[in-house]
Design a protein around this motif. Structure first.
Motif, short mmCIF file in Angstrom:
data_model
loop_
_atom_site.label_atom_id
_atom_site.label_comp_id
_atom_site.label_asym_id
_atom_site.label_seq_id
_atom_site.Cartn_x
_atom_site.Cartn_y
_atom_site.Cartn_z
N LYS A 1 -8.23 -5.17 -1.86
CA LYS A 1 -9.51 -4.87 -2.50
C LYS A 1 -10.52 -5.42 -1.43
O LYS A 1 -11.73 -4.81 -1.09
N LYS B 1 -5.92 8.62 -6.58
CA LYS B 1 -6.22 7.82 -7.79
C LYS B 1 -4.84 7.62 -8.56
O LYS B 1 -4.15 8.66 -8.54
N TYR C 1 0.73 -1.23 -0.02
CA TYR C 1 0.08 -0.08 -0.02
C TYR C 1 0.84 1.09 0.16
O TYR C 1 0.63 2.22 -0.69
N LYS D 1 -3.14 -6.77 -4.93
CA LYS D 1 -4.16 -6.08 -5.30
C LYS D 1 -5.63 -6.80 -4.82
O LYS D 1 -6.37 -5.78 -4.54
N ILE E 1 -8.31 -0.49 -1.33
CA ILE E 1 -8.31 0.22 -2.49
C ILE E 1 -9.66 -0.24 -3.47
O ILE E 1 -10.26 -1.37 -3.14
N ILE F 1 -6.09 2.71 -10.07
CA ILE F 1 -6.47 2.13 -8.78
C ILE F 1 -6.98 3.52 -7.87
O ILE F 1 -6.09 4.38 -7.88
N GLU F 2 -7.88 3.15 -7.20
CA GLU F 2 -8.42 4.22 -6.38
C GLU F 2 -8.22 3.85 -4.85
O GLU F 2 -8.61 2.85 -4.48
N LEU F 3 -7.66 4.97 -4.30
CA LEU F 3 -7.61 4.54 -2.71
C LEU F 3 -9.01 4.79 -1.87
O LEU F 3 -9.05 6.09 -1.37
#
Lengths: 231, 60
Positions: free
Chosen positions: A173, A146, A131, A169, A178, A187-189
């Protein structure tokens, strides 16, 4: 699922993980992430920008979740690669095991990870480092919450195989840190986005409440000749 | 610290302390939080803050 942080008015507290440590490839591949995490665990007890951190082994055991022997191994590795220095402090039998570590790692650039993520016992330590690496890429691209990163870039950053990148990943998720879509580089945090706006909203509401209270006094307590007392 | 707040729209003047205002807001509000809001209001030209010195307080 990661529990939602208990929202307080305090801003999110962050730990600063230096880029130099994150991108370092000198450690053995086996357990390299854990070595990096032990450094993060030491950072928890840092006071301000002080380079010297005094911390007990038992505390480190609690944060990292591994045994004392293993922690010593990782710390020795950090000392070997010149990230920290150690000096013993033995005042009496009951304080045995308290060490003072001097941080040597350059810290001009760093990833900021919220405490709630960095020191959560439910999150795998490897994922925390992954992360932090995602945040490093994000910071370098100067994007906010992002990031667009190809698989090759992530392989390079995580220092693992392509298959493992997908696994990491997916794990991130599942925990809710994310969000990403298949066949997309974005990828969006999500976790930070949610919590950050939540804290902001609560702070705003409280300010509004104080302002309302002050304004409600307008016109109520007017006294004559008060100007005479003004300094 | 005792202070006076002058409301710019109505020209009303009130004398109070940060502690009093914080108590009026609610039990978990701090004086610092109130002061921050007052400062912001001052910057927006909604109020004027006048602090009263301790020595003068005796005279009042």
């Amino acid at each position: 699922m990661l529990k939602k942080m208990v929202v307080t008015v305090m801003p999110l507290q962050y730990v600063k993980i230096p880029y130099q440590l994150l991108k370092y490839k000198g450690f053995d591949n086996k357990g390299a992430d854990m070595t990096k995490y032990v450094y993060v665990a030491i950072l928890k007890h840092r006071q301000g920008d002080n380079n010297k951190v005094t911390v007990n082994m038992t505390v480190l055991e609690k944060i990292t979740g591994i045994t004392r022997t293993n922690i010593t191994l990782h710390i020795n590795r950090l000392i070997e690669h010149n990230f920290i220095d150690r000096s013993h402090q033995v005042y009496g039998w009951d304080e045995f095991g308290i060490n003072t570590y001097t941080l040597n790692c350059p810290e001009e650039k760093f990833s900021m990870i919220p405490y709630a993520i960095a020191y959560d016992m439910e999150i795998d330590k490897k994922d925390v480092i992954a992360y932090a690496n995602i945040k490093r890429i994000m910071d370098l691209r100067r994007t906010d919450k992002k990031v667009f990163a190809t698989k090759e870039e992530l392989t390079e950053a995580f220092q693992c195989s392509e298959n493992n990148v997908d696994k990491i990943k997916r794990r991130l998720k599942e925990i809710g840190l994310i969000n990403f879509e298949r066949k997309s580089k974005a990828i969006e945090l999500t976790w930070e986005l949610d919590n950050f706006s939540e804290v902001k909203r609560i702070k705003y509401n409280r300010k509004q409440h104080v302002e309302k209270t002050v304004k409600s006094k307008n016109g109520k307590e007017v006294k004559a000749n008060e100007n005479a007392n003004i300094v | 610290m005792r202070m006076q707040i002058l409301f710019n729209d109505t020209k009303n003047l009130m004398t109070t302390t940060l502690k009093e205002l914080a108590t009026d807001c609610g039990p978990d509000y701090t004086e610092f939080e109130v002061l921050q809001v007052l400062n912001e209001m001052r910057q927006r030209n909604q109020i004027q803050l006048i602090m009263i010195k301790q020595s003068r307080l005796k005279a009042i």
